[in-house]
Enzyme design. Structure first.
Site, PDB file in Angstrom:
ATOM      1  CG  HIS A 129      -1.865   1.134   1.302  1.00  0.00           C
ATOM      2  ND1 HIS A 129      -3.201   0.968   1.627  1.00  0.00           N
ATOM      3  CD2 HIS A 129      -1.723   2.472   1.093  1.00  0.00           C
ATOM      4  CE1 HIS A 129      -3.817   2.121   1.611  1.00  0.00           C
ATOM      5  NE2 HIS A 129      -2.938   3.072   1.304  1.00  0.00           N
ATOM      6  CG  HIS A 188      -4.777   2.433   5.905  1.00  0.00           C
ATOM      7  ND1 HIS A 188      -6.100   2.462   6.257  1.00  0.00           N
ATOM      8  CD2 HIS A 188      -4.709   3.027   4.683  1.00  0.00           C
ATOM      9  CE1 HIS A 188      -6.785   3.046   5.294  1.00  0.00           C
ATOM     10  NE2 HIS A 188      -5.960   3.389   4.330  1.00  0.00           N
ATOM     11  CB  ALA A 206      -5.066  12.955   5.941  1.00  0.00           C
ATOM     12  CG  ASN A 217      -5.221   8.205  -3.398  1.00  0.00           C
ATOM     13  OD1 ASN A 217      -4.155   7.677  -3.720  1.00  0.00           O
ATOM     14  ND2 ASN A 217      -5.368   8.872  -2.271  1.00  0.00           N
ATOM     15  CG  HIS A 269      -9.771   4.482   3.473  1.00  0.00           C
ATOM     16  ND1 HIS A 269      -8.594   5.196   3.460  1.00  0.00           N
ATOM     17  CD2 HIS A 269     -10.443   4.893   4.579  1.00  0.00           C
ATOM     18  CE1 HIS A 269      -8.569   6.006   4.513  1.00  0.00           C
ATOM     19  NE2 HIS A 269      -9.679   5.852   5.194  1.00  0.00           N
ATOM     20  CG  HIS A 281      -0.979   6.979  -1.233  1.00  0.00           C
ATOM     21  ND1 HIS A 281      -2.228   6.980  -1.829  1.00  0.00           N
ATOM     22  CD2 HIS A 281      -1.138   6.367  -0.041  1.00  0.00           C
ATOM     23  CE1 HIS A 281      -3.100   6.405  -1.004  1.00  0.00           C
ATOM     24  NE2 HIS A 281      -2.470   6.027   0.088  1.00  0.00           N
ATOM     25  CG  LEU A 282       4.670   5.091  -5.814  1.00  0.00           C
ATOM     26  CD1 LEU A 282       5.150   4.213  -6.969  1.00  0.00           C
ATOM     27  CD2 LEU A 282       5.808   5.330  -4.827  1.00  0.00           C
ATOM     28  NE  ARG A 283       0.440  11.773  -2.546  1.00  0.00           N
ATOM     29  CZ  ARG A 283      -0.576  11.354  -1.828  1.00  0.00           C
ATOM     30  NH1 ARG A 283      -1.553  10.654  -2.372  1.00  0.00           N
ATOM     31  NH2 ARG A 283      -0.640  11.621  -0.552  1.00  0.00           N
ATOM     32  CE  LYS A 342      -7.714   1.808  -0.389  1.00  0.00           C
ATOM     33  NZ  LYS A 342      -6.650   2.782  -0.272  1.00  0.00           N
ATOM     34  CG  ASP A 371      -1.633   4.916   3.959  1.00  0.00           C
ATOM     35  OD1 ASP A 371      -1.719   5.300   2.778  1.00  0.00           O
ATOM     36  OD2 ASP A 371      -2.374   5.343   4.862  1.00  0.00           O
ATOM     37  CG  HIS A 426      -0.102  15.291   1.382  1.00  0.00           C
ATOM     38  ND1 HIS A 426      -1.127  15.426   0.460  1.00  0.00           N
ATOM     39  CD2 HIS A 426      -0.417  14.205   2.131  1.00  0.00           C
ATOM     40  CE1 HIS A 426      -2.023  14.461   0.661  1.00  0.00           C
ATOM     41  NE2 HIS A 426      -1.614  13.707   1.661  1.00  0.00           N
TER      42      HIS A 426
HETATM   43  C1  NCD Z   1      -3.686   8.991   1.857  1.00  0.00           C
HETATM   44  C2  NCD Z   1      -3.285  10.006   0.768  1.00  0.00           C
HETATM   45  O1  NCD Z   1      -2.784  11.082   1.115  1.00  0.00           O
HETATM   46  O2  NCD Z   1      -3.444   9.701  -0.410  1.00  0.00           O
HETATM   47  N1  NCD Z   1      -3.768   9.678   3.112  1.00  0.00           N
HETATM   48  C3  NCD Z   1      -3.697   9.133   4.340  1.00  0.00           C
HETATM   49  O3  NCD Z   1      -3.851   9.876   5.312  1.00  0.00           O
HETATM   50  N2  NCD Z   1      -3.470   7.860   4.531  1.00  0.00           N
HETATM   51  C4  NCD Z   1      -4.959   8.316   1.468  1.00  0.00           C
HETATM   52  C5  NCD Z   1      -5.321   7.144   2.338  1.00  0.00           C
HETATM   53  O4  NCD Z   1      -4.751   6.058   2.213  1.00  0.00           O
HETATM   54  O5  NCD Z   1      -6.193   7.316   3.191  1.00  0.00           O
HETATM   55 ZN    ZN Z   2      -3.324   5.036   1.576  1.00  0.00          ZN
END
Ligand code: NCD
Ligand code: ZN
Length: 350
Positions: free
Chosen positions: A13, A172, A261, A41, A137, A15-17, A100, A245, A249
């Site tokens: 899990h 998570h 978040a 996402n 989620h 997030h690579l953006r 997802k 996870d 940001h």
């Molecule tokens: C994640 C995100 O920023 O994409 N944020 C987080 O707080 N975990 C999204 C997610 O997995 O809830």
């Molecule tokens: Zn996540």
């Protein structure tokens, strides 16, 4: 013990953006993980086979030369527009491993998430048929923020019962009740646990000054919840495995009138995990948690690559690729031995 070596883990899990951030963060993940299940996402969601293939190409295009062995694993996002045909196409043509489910509005970039989960039942039926994993989620929108995960558990149970051979990951997890739910549900329902939820409680987010780099969804909870997560992660139970996870940001989006978040944990993921397992005297369980159970669940081959960490104290720098990493400014007692050049350079690149 001055060194620990185990098969290079997979992160189920992350997030690579996209765009510039993708280029900044990729070295953290490919420097420590053999494969990662990449979350869908992005600003424009990864919702179809074509989206997933384009995203995979974008990720591969920015892999550093010393990180070319890294393998991104693909997921798509379920929306109110997902159809069984989209599922068939994604698994067949793009080798997408998971779809997802984000309840609408529950976290970053989820306003296009699902409003009515039962409207997706024909999609779940198809996922069950083609054996695509449902990644969830698990928070109920609208419930009190600390109760959202527990309030989602009855929905999880309903889905697990209605689709008895659908493989499901509750992502998570953060609460004692979620741990208990996973232990009590049928075979094929598992959970990922992040590194940051093994070390944080709500006190580390808002107990003193607000710490925006610890703010994430689901919100870290009580010491008893954290203890239940540590117990699950170190128990040698294959239903619990690592999904970091890691969710970077830009600093200007973390603090200000509103803060996004997400904890950018990837740069310190393995050193912190080793430190944590050692603290609980469970180092012999780390390999299963991060290198075995997850790939077993997803049906992936073992990797021949190894990773070694050595015991050597260091202070986590304030920036990784221009972003603030988890644990910045704090000490860790383990570090990656012989990390790739691209990983070392990202620590200094401002
Ligand atoms: C994640 C995100 O920023 O994409 N944020 C987080 O707080 N975990 C999204 C997610 O997995 O809830
Ligand atoms: Zn996540």
């Amino acid at each position: 013990m001055g060194k620990i070596t185990f098969p290079m883990p997979d992160d189920f899990h992350v997030h690579l953006r996209e765009g510039r951030i993708l280029e900044s963060v990729i070295a953290a993940t490919c420097g420590q993980f053999a494969r990662s299940l990449v979350m869908p996402n992005t600003t424009a969601p990864i919702a179809t086979a074509d989206d997933a293939m384009r995203y995979e190409a974008a990720i591969r295009a920015v892999l550093p030369t010393d990180g070319k062995d890294f393998q991104p694993l693909l997921s798509i996002k379920l929306t109110d527009r997902t159809t069984p045909a989209i599922i068939r196409d994604a698994t067949g043509r793009a080798r997408v491993l998971a779809a997802k489910l984000y309840p609408a509005g529950v976290t970053t970039n989820s306003s296009d998430g699902v409003q009515d989960i039962t409207s997706l039942y024909s999609v779940f039926e198809e996922m069950q048929r083609v054996d695509m994993v449902l990644s969830i989620h698990g928070e109920l929108p609208g419930a009190f923020c600390l109760d959202r995960e527990d309030a989602f558990l009855p929905t999880l149970e309903r889905i697990a019962t209605a689709f008895p051979s659908l493989r499901i990951v509750l992502e998570h997890i953060t609460s004692k009740r979620a741990v208990e739910a996973i232990r009590s549900l049928r075979v094929g329902v598992v959970a990922t646990i992040t590194v940051h939820h093994l070390v944080l409680t709500l006190d580390d987010v808002v107990g003193d000054l607000i710490q925006p780099h610890h703010f994430c969804k689901p919100i870290p909870k009580t010491p008893a919840d954290r203890a239940a997560l540590v117990d699950a992660a170190t128990s040698g139970d294959c239903r619990f495995f690592l999904g970091t996870d890691s969710a970077p940001h830009k600093n200007r989006n973390k603090a200000g009138d509103y803060g996004a978040a997400g904890v950018f944990s990837a740069p310190v993921a393995l050193p912190l995990l080793v430190q944590c397992f050692e603290q609980y005297d469970q180092l012999d369980r780390i390999e299963a948690f991060c290198s075995r159970y997850g790939r077993g669940f997803y049906g992936l081959d073992a990797t021949s690559r190894l990773i070694t960490l050595r015991r050597e104290k260091w202070t986590v720098p304030k920036s990784f690729g221009g972003l603030t990493p988890f644990w910045a400014g704090k000490d860790l007692s383990w570090q990656i031995a012989d990390p790739p050049e691209s990983f070392i350079k990202s620590w200094t690149r401002g």
